[in-house]
Design a protein around this motif. Structure first.
Motif, PDB file in Angstrom:
ATOM      1  N   LYS A   1       2.956  -6.421   7.774  1.00 38.38           N
ATOM      2  CA  LYS A   1       1.799  -5.816   7.120  1.00 38.38           C
ATOM      3  C   LYS A   1       2.206  -4.511   6.452  1.00 38.38           C
ATOM      4  N   VAL A   2       2.004  -4.440   5.134  1.00 37.30           N
ATOM      5  CA  VAL A   2       2.222  -3.205   4.378  1.00 37.30           C
ATOM      6  C   VAL A   2       0.846  -2.827   3.831  1.00 37.30           C
ATOM      7  N   PRO A   3       0.183  -1.837   4.459  1.00 38.48           N
ATOM      8  CA  PRO A   3      -1.209  -1.546   4.106  1.00 38.48           C
ATOM      9  C   PRO A   3      -1.452  -1.267   2.629  1.00 38.48           C
ATOM     10  N   GLU A   4      -0.512  -0.569   1.975  1.00 35.76           N
ATOM     11  CA  GLU A   4      -0.676  -0.266   0.549  1.00 35.76           C
ATOM     12  C   GLU A   4       0.648  -0.417  -0.170  1.00 35.76           C
ATOM     13  N   ILE A   5       0.565  -0.768  -1.465  1.00 35.47           N
ATOM     14  CA  ILE A   5       1.774  -0.818  -2.283  1.00 35.47           C
ATOM     15  C   ILE A   5       2.150   0.620  -2.634  1.00 35.47           C
ATOM     16  N   SER A   6       3.407   0.938  -2.495  1.00 41.69           N
ATOM     17  CA  SER A   6       3.883   2.267  -2.868  1.00 41.69           C
ATOM     18  C   SER A   6       4.067   2.340  -4.382  1.00 41.69           C
ATOM     19  N   LEU A   7       3.557   3.391  -4.996  1.00 40.21           N
ATOM     20  CA  LEU A   7       3.691   3.565  -6.442  1.00 40.21           C
ATOM     21  C   LEU A   7       5.158   3.572  -6.858  1.00 40.21           C
ATOM     22  N   ALA A   8       5.984   4.257  -6.078  1.00 37.16           N
ATOM     23  CA  ALA A   8       7.408   4.358  -6.411  1.00 37.16           C
ATOM     24  C   ALA A   8       8.114   3.005  -6.389  1.00 37.16           C
ATOM     25  N   ALA A   9       7.574   2.054  -5.604  1.00 40.79           N
ATOM     26  CA  ALA A   9       8.208   0.737  -5.485  1.00 40.79           C
ATOM     27  C   ALA A   9       7.968  -0.136  -6.709  1.00 40.79           C
ATOM     28  N   VAL A  10       6.930   0.184  -7.486  1.00 43.04           N
ATOM     29  CA  VAL A  10       6.568  -0.699  -8.597  1.00 43.04           C
ATOM     30  C   VAL A  10       6.511   0.006  -9.956  1.00 43.04           C
ATOM     31  N   TRP A  11       6.753   1.316  -9.992  1.00 39.06           N
ATOM     32  CA  TRP A  11       6.633   2.051 -11.261  1.00 39.06           C
ATOM     33  C   TRP A  11       7.734   3.093 -11.376  1.00 39.06           C
ATOM     34  N   ALA A  12       8.544   2.957 -12.425  1.00 36.82           N
ATOM     35  CA  ALA A  12       9.595   3.933 -12.697  1.00 36.82           C
ATOM     36  C   ALA A  12       9.387   4.560 -14.071  1.00 36.82           C
ATOM     37  N   GLY A  13       8.179   4.381 -14.599  1.00 39.29           N
ATOM     38  CA  GLY A  13       7.843   4.928 -15.909  1.00 39.29           C
ATOM     39  C   GLY A  13       7.417   6.383 -15.821  1.00 39.29           C
ATOM     40  N   PRO A  14       6.825   6.916 -16.906  1.00 36.36           N
ATOM     41  CA  PRO A  14       6.382   8.314 -16.904  1.00 36.36           C
ATOM     42  C   PRO A  14       5.313   8.570 -15.844  1.00 36.36           C
ATOM     43  N   ALA A  15       5.231   9.815 -15.385  1.00 34.23           N
ATOM     44  CA  ALA A  15       4.238  10.187 -14.368  1.00 34.23           C
ATOM     45  C   ALA A  15       2.838   9.823 -14.853  1.00 34.23           C
TER      46      ALA A  15
ATOM     47  N   CYS B   1      -2.250 -15.768   3.944  1.00 34.54           N
ATOM     48  CA  CYS B   1      -1.191 -14.794   4.263  1.00 34.54           C
ATOM     49  C   CYS B   1      -0.224 -14.601   3.089  1.00 34.54           C
ATOM     50  N   GLU B   2      -0.147 -15.585   2.199  1.00 35.49           N
ATOM     51  CA  GLU B   2       0.747 -15.490   1.043  1.00 35.49           C
ATOM     52  C   GLU B   2       0.158 -14.622  -0.067  1.00 35.49           C
ATOM     53  N   VAL B   3      -1.157 -14.402  -0.038  1.00 37.29           N
ATOM     54  CA  VAL B   3      -1.843 -13.734  -1.157  1.00 37.29           C
ATOM     55  C   VAL B   3      -1.373 -12.291  -1.368  1.00 37.29           C
ATOM     56  N   PRO B   4      -1.268 -11.444  -0.311  1.00 37.11           N
ATOM     57  CA  PRO B   4      -0.796 -10.081  -0.569  1.00 37.11           C
ATOM     58  C   PRO B   4       0.563 -10.033  -1.266  1.00 37.11           C
ATOM     59  N   THR B   5       1.470 -10.933  -0.887  1.00 42.72           N
ATOM     60  CA  THR B   5       2.789 -10.987  -1.530  1.00 42.72           C
ATOM     61  C   THR B   5       2.655 -11.381  -2.995  1.00 42.72           C
ATOM     62  N   THR B   6       1.756 -12.330  -3.275  1.00 40.88           N
ATOM     63  CA  THR B   6       1.514 -12.759  -4.653  1.00 40.88           C
ATOM     64  C   THR B   6       0.988 -11.596  -5.486  1.00 40.88           C
ATOM     65  N   ILE B   7       0.107 -10.792  -4.895  1.00 43.56           N
ATOM     66  CA  ILE B   7      -0.445  -9.625  -5.590  1.00 43.56           C
ATOM     67  C   ILE B   7       0.665  -8.608  -5.853  1.00 43.56           C
ATOM     68  N   ASP B   8       1.521  -8.371  -4.846  1.00 47.57           N
ATOM     69  CA  ASP B   8       2.666  -7.457  -5.022  1.00 47.57           C
ATOM     70  C   ASP B   8       3.516  -7.900  -6.212  1.00 47.57           C
ATOM     71  N   GLN B   9       3.814  -9.193  -6.254  1.00 45.26           N
ATOM     72  CA  GLN B   9       4.683  -9.730  -7.302  1.00 45.26           C
ATOM     73  C   GLN B   9       4.042  -9.587  -8.675  1.00 45.26           C
ATOM     74  N   ARG B  10       2.727  -9.784  -8.742  1.00 49.29           N
ATOM     75  CA  ARG B  10       2.011  -9.642 -10.022  1.00 49.29           C
ATOM     76  C   ARG B  10       2.082  -8.194 -10.502  1.00 49.29           C
ATOM     77  N   LEU B  11       1.822  -7.261  -9.611  1.00 46.62           N
ATOM     78  CA  LEU B  11       1.852  -5.850  -9.997  1.00 46.62           C
ATOM     79  C   LEU B  11       3.255  -5.429 -10.436  1.00 46.62           C
ATOM     80  N   PHE B  12       4.258  -5.859  -9.689  1.00 46.61           N
ATOM     81  CA  PHE B  12       5.640  -5.511 -10.032  1.00 46.61           C
ATOM     82  C   PHE B  12       6.020  -6.075 -11.403  1.00 46.61           C
ATOM     83  N   ALA B  13       5.666  -7.345 -11.636  1.00 48.96           N
ATOM     84  CA  ALA B  13       6.014  -8.004 -12.900  1.00 48.96           C
ATOM     85  C   ALA B  13       5.314  -7.348 -14.085  1.00 48.96           C
ATOM     86  N   LEU B  14       4.027  -7.049 -13.930  1.00 47.27           N
ATOM     87  CA  LEU B  14       3.288  -6.431 -15.040  1.00 47.27           C
ATOM     88  C   LEU B  14       3.756  -4.992 -15.277  1.00 47.27           C
ATOM     89  N   GLY B  15       4.071  -4.284 -14.184  1.00 45.09           N
ATOM     90  CA  GLY B  15       4.605  -2.933 -14.334  1.00 45.09           C
ATOM     91  C   GLY B  15       5.924  -2.936 -15.081  1.00 45.09           C
TER      92      GLY B  15
END
Length: 202
Positions: A34-48, A180-194
């Motif tokens: 369980k990872v309660p929240e996605i870390s911004l640093a894990a999915v975004w390396a763009g401008p602040a 249980c697979e859904v949070p991982t799917t959401i992580d992957q979507r955010l990472f890909a779009l970022g």
């Protein structure tokens, strides 16, 4: 005996889920950590993002696009094309729009994850209660079956109830494993779009 076997299977499934849960989160039913929240640093390396984290909601175009991109029914190739088309049309405000768009996606998808995870934990609590009830009624049934004289009406009634409760328990366990697979799917979507948003800025 078939009824007792079903109940034993249900309780075994319950025990497996309990052992697989992260001990820090006793109601978490998934084998995935369980990872309660996605870390911004894990999915975004763009401008602040700066004030984009709050301002994205004030832009009607951004909020509409975020809603479309965040929906799991939107195919990823279509979502990525929408990001590229939107940023290509942004010209002078490209960096600002990119920040607003990602801030909206980050906020919205994190909220989706939280909703799904809270739901999983609610179901987990109900499953634990259901397992306790099945266990109690299994013991009652065993006692009724071994009684002399044997009350066949009560044995049959409790057997039928156990069958019904065990099937519901098993069906819920199947749903939980899928969800249980859904949070991982959401992580992957955010990472890909970022990643697409950042590539469009390069």
């Amino acid at each position: 005996m078939k009824v007792l076997a079903m109940a034993v299977v249900a309780l075994a499934l319950s025990g497996t889920a309990a052992r697989a849960a992260d001990p820090r989160y006793p109601n978490w039913p998934c084998t995935q950590a369980k990872v309660p929240e996605i870390s911004l640093a894990a999915v975004w390396a763009g401008p602040a993002l700066d004030d984009a984290e709050t301002k994205w909601k004030n832009d009607a175009k951004i909020t509409a696009l975020v809603a479309k991109l965040s929906a799991r029914k939107t195919p990823m190739d279509e979502a990525e094309k929408s990001v590229k088309d939107f940023l290509a049309a942004s010209s002078t405000d490209k960096t600002n729009n990119a920040k607003l768009l990602f801030a909206g996606l980050f906020d919205t998808l994190n909220a989706q994850r939280s909703q799904v995870m809270n739901g999983l934990e609610r179901v987990s609590r109900k499953q634990r209660e259901a397992a306790d009830k099945i266990r109690e009624e299994t013991i009652q049934l065993q006692a009724l079956q071994g009684a002399t004289p044997r009350d066949e009406t009560r044995v049959e009634a409790l057997s039928n109830e156990l069958i019904w409760k065990t099937r519901i328990f098993e069906d819920r366990n199947k749903v939980v494993r899928f969800v249980c697979e859904v949070p991982t799917t959401i992580d992957q979507r955010l990472f890909a779009l970022g990643r697409v948003i950042q590539q469009e800025l390069d």
